[in-house]
Structure formats: C-alpha cells, structure tokens
Design a protein around this motif. Structure first.
Motif: not given
Length: 69
Positions: A14-36
């Motif tokens: 799980v990652g987070y960019d405080e400036i853009s307020k983007t949350l990034e989640i990497e799944f074991k199915l080799q997919v990354i979702h970015q939440y805004f």
C-alpha cells in the motif's frame, strides 16, 4: 510513490502520495489500483487496521474512484 509491504492474503503493498491524495494498492493478482482524493487519515486507518483487506473493502473500495495502473 513508495509502497509499504503489508501482511495480507490478497494485498501485497500500500502506498500514499500526500500531495495528490492518491492511494495505491498492489494486489497479489499483479494488479495495482490507484484511488483518488483519499485523505491521509484514511491511509493511516488502512495501515493500522488489523484486517487490511476488510478495511479496504469497507472503507476504500466502496467510497473512492479508482483506476487500474
């Protein structure tokens, strides 16, 4: 964006960019979702959750727009 490894059966990191307020989640199915437009408080709550995947489904997945990287 730096991602932090988590101990979960379906989520790798799980990652987070405080400036853009983007949350990034990497799944074991080799997919990354970015939440805004995710607050820092929500990221912290996710990282502190005892069941990260459950918190993700109840508080992130159903509330925030996302895109697949």
């Amino acid at each position: 964006m730096n991602r932090y490894t988590v101990n979960d059966c379906n989520i790798i990191s799980v990652g987070y960019d405080e400036i853009s307020k983007t949350l990034e989640i990497e799944f074991k199915l080799q997919v990354i979702h970015q939440y805004f437009d995710v607050s820092l408080d929500e990221f912290v709550a996710l990282m502190k959750a005892t069941a990260i995947e459950t918190h993700y489904f109840n508080h992130v997945y159903c509330r925030y727009y996302f895109d697949v990287e």
